[in-house]
Design a protein around this motif. Structure first.
Motif, PDB file in Angstrom:
ATOM      1  N   ILE A 158       0.881  -1.166   0.000  1.00  0.00           N
ATOM      2  CA  ILE A 158       0.000   0.000   0.000  1.00  0.00           C
ATOM      3  C   ILE A 158       0.916   1.212   0.000  1.00  0.00           C
ATOM      4  CG2 ILE A 158      -1.807   1.270   1.212  1.00  0.00           C
ATOM      5  CD1 ILE A 158      -2.541  -1.438   2.550  1.00  0.00           C
ATOM      6  N   ASP A 159       0.978   1.900  -1.116  1.00  0.00           N
ATOM      7  CA  ASP A 159       1.864   3.060  -1.251  1.00  0.00           C
ATOM      8  C   ASP A 159       1.158   4.153  -2.054  1.00  0.00           C
ATOM      9  OD1 ASP A 159       3.849   4.919  -1.460  1.00  0.00           O
ATOM     10  OD2 ASP A 159       5.374   3.517  -2.165  1.00  0.00           O
ATOM     11  N   PRO A 160       0.436   5.035  -1.367  1.00  0.00           N
ATOM     12  CA  PRO A 160      -0.302   6.084  -2.057  1.00  0.00           C
ATOM     13  C   PRO A 160       0.577   7.052  -2.856  1.00  0.00           C
ATOM     14  CG  PRO A 160      -1.000   5.916   0.228  1.00  0.00           C
ATOM     15  CD  PRO A 160       0.200   5.035   0.061  1.00  0.00           C
ATOM     16  N   ARG A 161       1.871   7.108  -2.548  1.00  0.00           N
ATOM     17  CA  ARG A 161       2.764   7.984  -3.312  1.00  0.00           C
ATOM     18  C   ARG A 161       2.975   7.461  -4.721  1.00  0.00           C
ATOM     19  NH1 ARG A 161       7.912   7.704   0.218  1.00  0.00           N
ATOM     20  NH2 ARG A 161       7.169   5.583   0.107  1.00  0.00           N
ATOM     21  N   LYS A 162       2.952   6.140  -4.901  1.00  0.00           N
ATOM     22  CA  LYS A 162       3.281   5.535  -6.192  1.00  0.00           C
ATOM     23  C   LYS A 162       2.072   4.955  -6.913  1.00  0.00           C
ATOM     24  CE  LYS A 162       7.953   4.450  -4.764  1.00  0.00           C
ATOM     25  NZ  LYS A 162       8.894   3.419  -4.409  1.00  0.00           N
ATOM     26  N   ASN A 163       0.957   4.790  -6.229  1.00  0.00           N
ATOM     27  CA  ASN A 163      -0.208   4.171  -6.823  1.00  0.00           C
ATOM     28  C   ASN A 163      -1.379   5.149  -6.756  1.00  0.00           C
ATOM     29  OD1 ASN A 163      -2.688   2.660  -7.074  1.00  0.00           O
ATOM     30  ND2 ASN A 163      -1.468   0.798  -6.816  1.00  0.00           N
ATOM     31  N   GLU A 210       7.116  -0.938   7.191  1.00  0.00           N
ATOM     32  CA  GLU A 210       6.373   0.319   7.061  1.00  0.00           C
ATOM     33  C   GLU A 210       7.346   1.476   7.029  1.00  0.00           C
ATOM     34  OE1 GLU A 210       5.454   2.913   9.432  1.00  0.00           O
ATOM     35  OE2 GLU A 210       6.820   2.188  10.932  1.00  0.00           O
ATOM     36  N   SER A 211       7.077   2.378   6.073  1.00  0.00           N
ATOM     37  CA  SER A 211       7.973   3.508   5.892  1.00  0.00           C
ATOM     38  C   SER A 211       7.418   4.784   6.505  1.00  0.00           C
ATOM     39  CB  SER A 211       8.220   3.744   4.403  1.00  0.00           C
ATOM     40  OG  SER A 211       7.045   4.257   3.799  1.00  0.00           O
ATOM     41  N   GLY A 212       6.269   4.690   7.134  1.00  0.00           N
ATOM     42  CA  GLY A 212       5.607   5.887   7.633  1.00  0.00           C
ATOM     43  C   GLY A 212       4.553   6.367   6.653  1.00  0.00           C
ATOM     44  N   ILE A 213       4.732   6.060   5.376  1.00  0.00           N
ATOM     45  CA  ILE A 213       3.756   6.409   4.345  1.00  0.00           C
ATOM     46  C   ILE A 213       3.226   5.138   3.688  1.00  0.00           C
ATOM     47  CG2 ILE A 213       3.394   7.564   2.123  1.00  0.00           C
ATOM     48  CD1 ILE A 213       3.741   9.579   4.284  1.00  0.00           C
ATOM     49  N   SER A 214       4.112   4.194   3.392  1.00  0.00           N
ATOM     50  CA  SER A 214       3.697   2.969   2.729  1.00  0.00           C
ATOM     51  C   SER A 214       3.777   1.775   3.701  1.00  0.00           C
ATOM     52  CB  SER A 214       4.569   2.682   1.506  1.00  0.00           C
ATOM     53  OG  SER A 214       5.890   2.418   1.901  1.00  0.00           O
ATOM     54  N   VAL A 215       3.009   0.730   3.386  1.00  0.00           N
ATOM     55  CA  VAL A 215       2.967  -0.484   4.195  1.00  0.00           C
ATOM     56  C   VAL A 215       3.117  -1.673   3.229  1.00  0.00           C
ATOM     57  CG1 VAL A 215       1.572  -1.910   5.729  1.00  0.00           C
ATOM     58  CG2 VAL A 215       1.427   0.580   5.873  1.00  0.00           C
ATOM     59  N   ALA A 228      -3.958   6.233  -3.728  1.00  0.00           N
ATOM     60  CA  ALA A 228      -3.992   7.614  -3.241  1.00  0.00           C
ATOM     61  C   ALA A 228      -5.431   8.132  -3.238  1.00  0.00           C
ATOM     62  CB  ALA A 228      -3.107   8.508  -4.100  1.00  0.00           C
ATOM     63  N   LEU A 229      -6.150   7.864  -4.308  1.00  0.00           N
ATOM     64  CA  LEU A 229      -7.554   8.292  -4.369  1.00  0.00           C
ATOM     65  C   LEU A 229      -8.390   7.594  -3.303  1.00  0.00           C
ATOM     66  CD1 LEU A 229      -8.073   8.463  -8.242  1.00  0.00           C
ATOM     67  CD2 LEU A 229      -7.931  10.379  -6.628  1.00  0.00           C
ATOM     68  N   ALA A 230      -8.107   6.318  -3.055  1.00  0.00           N
ATOM     69  CA  ALA A 230      -8.835   5.581  -2.015  1.00  0.00           C
ATOM     70  C   ALA A 230      -8.558   6.188  -0.639  1.00  0.00           C
ATOM     71  CB  ALA A 230      -8.446   4.106  -2.040  1.00  0.00           C
ATOM     72  N   VAL A 231      -7.291   6.510  -0.362  1.00  0.00           N
ATOM     73  CA  VAL A 231      -6.938   7.106   0.931  1.00  0.00           C
ATOM     74  C   VAL A 231      -7.638   8.455   1.096  1.00  0.00           C
ATOM     75  CG1 VAL A 231      -5.028   8.145   2.243  1.00  0.00           C
ATOM     76  CG2 VAL A 231      -4.756   5.874   1.222  1.00  0.00           C
ATOM     77  N   TRP A 232      -7.597   9.288   0.068  1.00  0.00           N
ATOM     78  CA  TRP A 232      -8.267  10.592   0.154  1.00  0.00           C
ATOM     79  C   TRP A 232      -9.781  10.435   0.230  1.00  0.00           C
ATOM     80  CZ3 TRP A 232      -6.203  14.842   1.785  1.00  0.00           C
ATOM     81  CH2 TRP A 232      -4.823  14.998   1.682  1.00  0.00           C
ATOM     82  N   GLY A 233     -10.326   9.442  -0.460  1.00  0.00           N
ATOM     83  CA  GLY A 233     -11.758   9.182  -0.390  1.00  0.00           C
ATOM     84  C   GLY A 233     -12.195   8.796   1.013  1.00  0.00           C
ATOM     85  N   VAL A 234     -11.433   7.914   1.646  1.00  0.00           N
ATOM     86  CA  VAL A 234     -11.743   7.520   3.023  1.00  0.00           C
ATOM     87  C   VAL A 234     -11.590   8.721   3.956  1.00  0.00           C
ATOM     88  CG1 VAL A 234     -11.016   6.067   4.965  1.00  0.00           C
ATOM     89  CG2 VAL A 234     -11.212   5.090   2.677  1.00  0.00           C
ATOM     90  N   SER A 235     -10.585   9.563   3.705  1.00  0.00           N
ATOM     91  CA  SER A 235     -10.400  10.767   4.522  1.00  0.00           C
ATOM     92  C   SER A 235     -11.618  11.687   4.409  1.00  0.00           C
ATOM     93  CB  SER A 235      -9.146  11.517   4.095  1.00  0.00           C
ATOM     94  OG  SER A 235      -8.001  10.769   4.395  1.00  0.00           O
ATOM     95  N   LEU A 236     -12.140  11.833   3.207  1.00  0.00           N
ATOM     96  CA  LEU A 236     -13.346  12.656   3.023  1.00  0.00           C
ATOM     97  C   LEU A 236     -14.551  12.032   3.718  1.00  0.00           C
ATOM     98  CD1 LEU A 236     -13.016  13.911  -0.635  1.00  0.00           C
ATOM     99  CD2 LEU A 236     -13.269  15.293   1.409  1.00  0.00           C
ATOM    100  N   LEU A 237     -14.662  10.713   3.646  1.00  0.00           N
ATOM    101  CA  LEU A 237     -15.747  10.021   4.329  1.00  0.00           C
ATOM    102  C   LEU A 237     -15.653  10.246   5.844  1.00  0.00           C
ATOM    103  CD1 LEU A 237     -18.166   8.093   4.059  1.00  0.00           C
ATOM    104  CD2 LEU A 237     -16.567   6.208   4.268  1.00  0.00           C
ATOM    105  N   ILE A 238     -14.433  10.193   6.376  1.00  0.00           N
ATOM    106  CA  ILE A 238     -14.220  10.472   7.795  1.00  0.00           C
ATOM    107  C   ILE A 238     -14.685  11.889   8.124  1.00  0.00           C
ATOM    108  CG2 ILE A 238     -12.437  10.869   9.562  1.00  0.00           C
ATOM    109  CD1 ILE A 238     -10.882   8.513   8.232  1.00  0.00           C
ATOM    110  N   ALA A 239     -14.360  12.849   7.260  1.00  0.00           N
ATOM    111  CA  ALA A 239     -14.774  14.238   7.478  1.00  0.00           C
ATOM    112  C   ALA A 239     -16.296  14.355   7.518  1.00  0.00           C
ATOM    113  CB  ALA A 239     -14.206  15.141   6.379  1.00  0.00           C
TER     114      ALA A 239
END
Length: 195
Positions: free
Chosen positions: A17-22, A183-188, A26-37
């Motif tokens: 899972i690496d939103p920086r490269k995929n 885990e790199s802090g950003i990717s898993v 990245a869209l899924a992570v931001w989508g979940v963040s918006l859902l949380i909001a």
């Protein structure tokens, strides 16, 4: 399985899972963040009986909110990574690999210097969110009307920072108990014995 300095023989990569490269991730992570909001906004409306948006109608409150928010984000980002770094130190016995700003202007991060067991990864991933989340909820409930929105946005930031880690925890549940995580802090990245 205990934490490992090196990936043991016979282990293979099972997920990344690496939103920086995929872009999709990245869209899924931001989508979940918006859902949380949206969920947090619903909670806010329930707490303030539909008057939460009134905070933005008063000019002084509006400016105070933004000043608190900017400083709150900075303090939160540092505290999150300090707690995460302390957890890495407690769990691995070693210093975190780095404290840097991998996504400029977005997130600071600290990474583990070893391959982590499932349990160790869960502790490191969830500790900052749980500790700071509890503090933010208490502040939000006791802070009053003016403090509500700054704390609300910081809580959203808190939960959003955990999306990639929680996704990694979700993927790990299907792997055997001796699975390892990098885990790199950003990717898993999850590893398990070859099938």
């Amino acid at each position: 399985m205990e934490n490992q300095e090196r990936l043991p023989r016979g282990y293979e990569k099972r997920f990344v899972i690496d939103p920086r490269k995929n872009r999709k991730q990245a869209l899924a992570v931001w989508g979940v963040s918006l859902l949380i909001a949206l969920v947090l906004f619903g909670v806010a409306q329930a707490i303030w009986q539909g008057q939460a948006l009134l905070l933005f109608t008063h000019r002084v409150t509006f400016y105070v909110t933004w000043v608190i928010l900017i400083f709150g984000f900075l303090i939160y980002a540092v505290l999150h990574e300090v707690i995460r770094g302390l957890c890495v130190r407690l769990v691995t016995g070693r210093r975190p690999q780095h404290y840097d700003n991998t996504l400029p202007g977005v997130y600071m991060n600290s990474a583990s210097p070893v391959f982590l067991s499932k349990r160790a990864f869960a502790a490191i991933a969830l500790a900052p969110v749980a500790i700071l989340g509890a503090v933010l909820v208490l502040l939000n409930l006791s802070g009053g009307f003016v403090w509500f929105w700054p704390i609300y946005f910081i809580q959203w930031f808190n939960l959003s920072k955990a999306v990639t880690d929680c996704w990694g925890l979700w993927k790990l549940r299907s792997l055997p108990d001796d699975a390892l995580v990098w885990e790199s802090g950003i990717s898993v990245t999850g590893y398990a014995p070859e099938k």
